[in-house]
Design an enzyme around this catalytic site. Structure first.
Site, PDB file in Angstrom:
ATOM      1  CD  GLU A 352      -2.843  -1.134   2.435  1.00 21.76           C
ATOM      2  OE1 GLU A 352      -4.049  -1.295   2.211  1.00 21.76           O
ATOM      3  OE2 GLU A 352      -2.387  -0.973   3.577  1.00 21.76           O
ATOM      4  CB  VAL A 353       3.941   2.325  -1.679  1.00 22.97           C
ATOM      5  CG1 VAL A 353       4.774   3.603  -1.691  1.00 22.97           C
ATOM      6  CG2 VAL A 353       4.677   1.202  -0.964  1.00 22.97           C
TER       7      VAL A 353
END
Ligand SMILES: *[C@@H]1O[C@H](CO)[C@@H](O)[C@H](O)[C@H]1NC(C)=O
Ligand SMILES: *[C@@H]1O[C@H](CO)[C@@H](O)[C@H](O)[C@H]1NC(C)=O
Ligand SMILES: *[C@@H]1O[C@H](CO)[C@@H](O)[C@H](O)[C@H]1NC(C)=O
Ligand SMILES: *[C@@H]1O[C@H](CO)[C@@H](O)[C@H](O)[C@H]1NC(C)=O
Ligand SMILES: *[C@@H]1O[C@H](CO)[C@@H](O)[C@H](O)[C@H]1NC(C)=O
Ligand SMILES: *[C@@H]1O[C@H](CO)[C@@H](O)[C@H](O)[C@H]1NC(C)=O
Ligand SMILES: *[C@@H]1O[C@H](CO)[C@@H](O)[C@H](O)[C@H]1NC(C)=O
Length: 556
Positions: A352-353
């Site tokens: 989840e960057v």
């Protein structure tokens, strides 16, 4: 036979017919889907006879090591299981024990020569034979195999390693039950057992809510009772940084919720040794470059987000991948982590960057142009992971990453383990293993999400077959386990045990037992017993199989 009807979400409507049925005092049928002396998880092979042996009096019953090899973990384990076998629970004061013993003797709970004479044979103890105790800590390669033969006068447990012996002790303790005469008995049994998957984990999140030490240790007990062997400690995240670093102590001073909510170095060592004593590995997770808001005390580490005119907004994004100072920090930090945690694996996150903040930052835009990345921020993420994983690999640590790292096209070393957590997991496992990566599965085992308790969600959890995806035998061989996950947004010390257990047992059996052990109705009766066993051992495991009760007093 037991018949069970599960009707949609209102599956609390359970009818039991035939010899399984019992009645409560006022004549209401009560669910009696409970086995007696049945192990969980189901052993690979087990034969048992209707011959039962009463246990000898605890003053004569012995659990002892037959082999010469000195196994440091076992002395403690013998004492723990002695208590569990005779009193149902591992911890007990001497005073309490004496009282209990007196009471149990009075009620003829053990074999007693003057009461039972010579025609009833007692089980006098358990002998344990181990060939190799040289491993200080369990590892992915450790053997957990064991064989257990329960026959008078001594039951015998043989294992290659002390970790296998721990699994066998657990099984033996589960075979003991109370006969109709309220004696402690065990059936004549022969078991050969080993795990189907080598990595059987549980993720616990101590960032969203801090979990106190006693809860972490209880969690490890619960794992040991179910033969799970990897405590995945998601120790820090955006919300708080409770890990007290030796090199960078200011990180928890600034990043923990409060000074009370910090794991000191000695707390961490306590978790590691408590886990080790139960044959459990501790794999820490320090997730980067996203999920790092609480790391903000490290100067210049996080990306400053900027507005349209290039002024800092005051918000920060993921770790800044373009600065050398970033890597100059990460190197000694992960050096420390790899020294503190003895396992050869480190979970390094990578999920989840968010690219928004990176996109807003002028220096990063210039870097992107210089590198010829265009507008493809996955390339920047790949740049980060390549440099960062280089540091981890230089330490000779084995990284585990969340699936996005490879989904986003980062070319990582083939030794990297990919942790699958998103849907559709079958397709993801196919893709990941096709590229030759080893994989762990968690998608269907997010217990924090799993369903309405009125629908017995443990059944869907149990029903998952991790190798049911399209792929060659070689691809399937790359899936070496999985993990249940309990993310911490809505759990803390007040409810993490009951949210996680006994539903975690369903994952544990899936990962330990043979592929063909999948009859969910048969499992229900053993799960009900396992849950009562856990309650008796002091854990607040919730009821998940419908109406019923636990036999021993004080457990409901
Ligand atoms: C254990 O022995 C009892 C008493 O003979 C018998 O009723 C029961 O079925 C046996 N259990 C197993 C698993 O063999
Ligand atoms: C322990 O088990 C090994 C392997 O099965 C066997 O060779 C050895 O004789 C056993 N030792 C004892 C003391 O029973
Ligand atoms: C065995 O039973 C006798 C008779 O009830 C009792 O006096 C004695 O204390 C018992 N022995 C043990 C070891 O419990
Ligand atoms: C453990 O058992 C499995 C299955 O029988 C076998 O493949 C493996 O070699 C055994 N390992 C050891 C150390 O005995
Ligand atoms: C940053 O590190 C890289 C690789 O070690 C090096 O080539 C580069 O010159 C460094 N940049 C600065 C500004 O020091
Ligand atoms: C962006 O870069 C990644 C990593 O190099 C690559 O896999 C992907 O195809 C690229 N995406 C686009 C839209 O070019
Ligand atoms: C797996 O790869 C195929 C082919 O590239 C792609 O269509 C599919 O979306 C991928 N699955 C996942 C879960 O990313």
């Amino acid at each position: 036979m037991l018949a069970l009807s599960v009707i949609g979400i209102l599956s609390a409507v359970i009818s039991v017919h035939g010899n399984g049925q019992i009645q409560s005092e006022f004549g209401r049928p009560v669910q009696q889907l409970q086995s007696t002396g049945a192990p969980w998880p189901q052993p690979q092979t087990m034969t048992s006879a209707t011959v039962t042996f009463p246990l000898a009096d605890p003053s004569t019953f012995r659990i002892y090591q037959k082999s010469q090899t000195l196994c440091p973990v076992l002395d403690q384990a013998f004492a723990r299981y002695f208590n569990i076998i005779f009193f149902g629970t591992p911890e007990m004061s001497e005073e309490e024990k004496l009282m209990k013993l007196r009471d149990m003797r009075q009620h003829g709970r053990f074999w007693n020569a003057s009461l039972h004479g010579k025609n009833l044979v007692a089980l006098m103890g358990l002998s344990v034979n181990i060939s190799d105790c040289s491993e200080m800590f369990p590892s992915l390669e450790s053997s957990e195999n064991y064989t257990l033969d329960v026959s008078e006068p001594f039951a015998s447990l043989t294992a290659h390693s002390q970790w296998g012996a721990l699994r066998g002790l657990e099984t033996f303790s589960q075979l003991v039950y109370e006969s109709s005469l309220a004696m402690l008995v065990v059936n004549k049994t022969s078991i050969t057992d080993f795990p189907r998957f080598a990595h059987r984990g549980f993720l616990v999140d101590t960032s969203r809510h801090f979990l106190p030490m006693d809860i972490l240790l209880q969690f490890l007990d619960a794992m040991a009772y179910n033969k799970l062997n990897v405590f995945h400690w998601h120790i820090v995240d955006d919300q708080s940084f409770p890990y007290q670093s030796k090199e960078f102590p200011y990180m928890s001073q600034k990043g923990a919720y409060s000074p009370h909510y910090v794991y000191s170095q000695s707390d961490v060592q306590r978790v590691i040794s408590y886990a080790r004593d139960r044959g459990i590995r501790v794999v820490p997770e320090f997730d980067t470059p996203g999920h790092t808001q609480s790391w903000g005390s490290v100067k210049g580490l996080l990306t400053p987000c900027e507005d349209k005119s290039g002024k800092p907004t005051g918000d920060y994004g993921p770790i800044n991948p373009i600065l050398n100072s970033t890597y100059a920090f990460l190197k000694p930090f992960f050096q420390e982590i790899f020294k503190v945690f003895p396992d050869s694996f480190i979970h390094v996150g990578g999920d989840e960057v968010s690219f928004d903040c990176w996109k807003s930052n002028k220096d990063i835009q210039n870097f992107m142009a210089k590198m010829g990345y265009g507008q493809n921020y996955s390339k920047l993420e790949a740049y980060y992971e390549k440099r960062f994983l280089g540091i981890v690999e230089d330490l000779l640590a084995k990284p585990i990453v969340w699936q996005e790292v490879v989904d986003n096209g980062v070319q990582v070393n083939l030794e990297t383990v990919v942790h699958v957590w998103k849907q559709p997991w079958q397709s993801e496992l196919h893709n990941v293993t096709k590229k030759g990566y080893k994989a762990l599965l968690s998608t269907p085992w997010y217990l924090n999400l799993a369903g309405n308790p009125y629908g017995q969600p443990w059944r869907q959890i149990y029903d998952i077959e991790p190798l049911k995806f399209t792929g060659t035998a070689a691809q399937k061989a790359l899936v070496f386990g999985g993990e249940a996950c309990m993310w911490g947004e809505y759990v803390d010390a007040t409810n993490v045990i009951q949210r996680s257990w006994p539903r975690g047992c369903a994952v544990a059996e899936r990962l330990w037992s043979a592929e063909n052990v999948r009859d969910v109705n048969e499992a229900a009766s053993r799960l009900a017993e396992q849950r009562c066993r856990m309650v008796r051992r002091g854990l607040k495991a919730e009821p998940v199989t419908g109406p019923g009760f636990c036999e021993f007093p004080g457990s409901n």
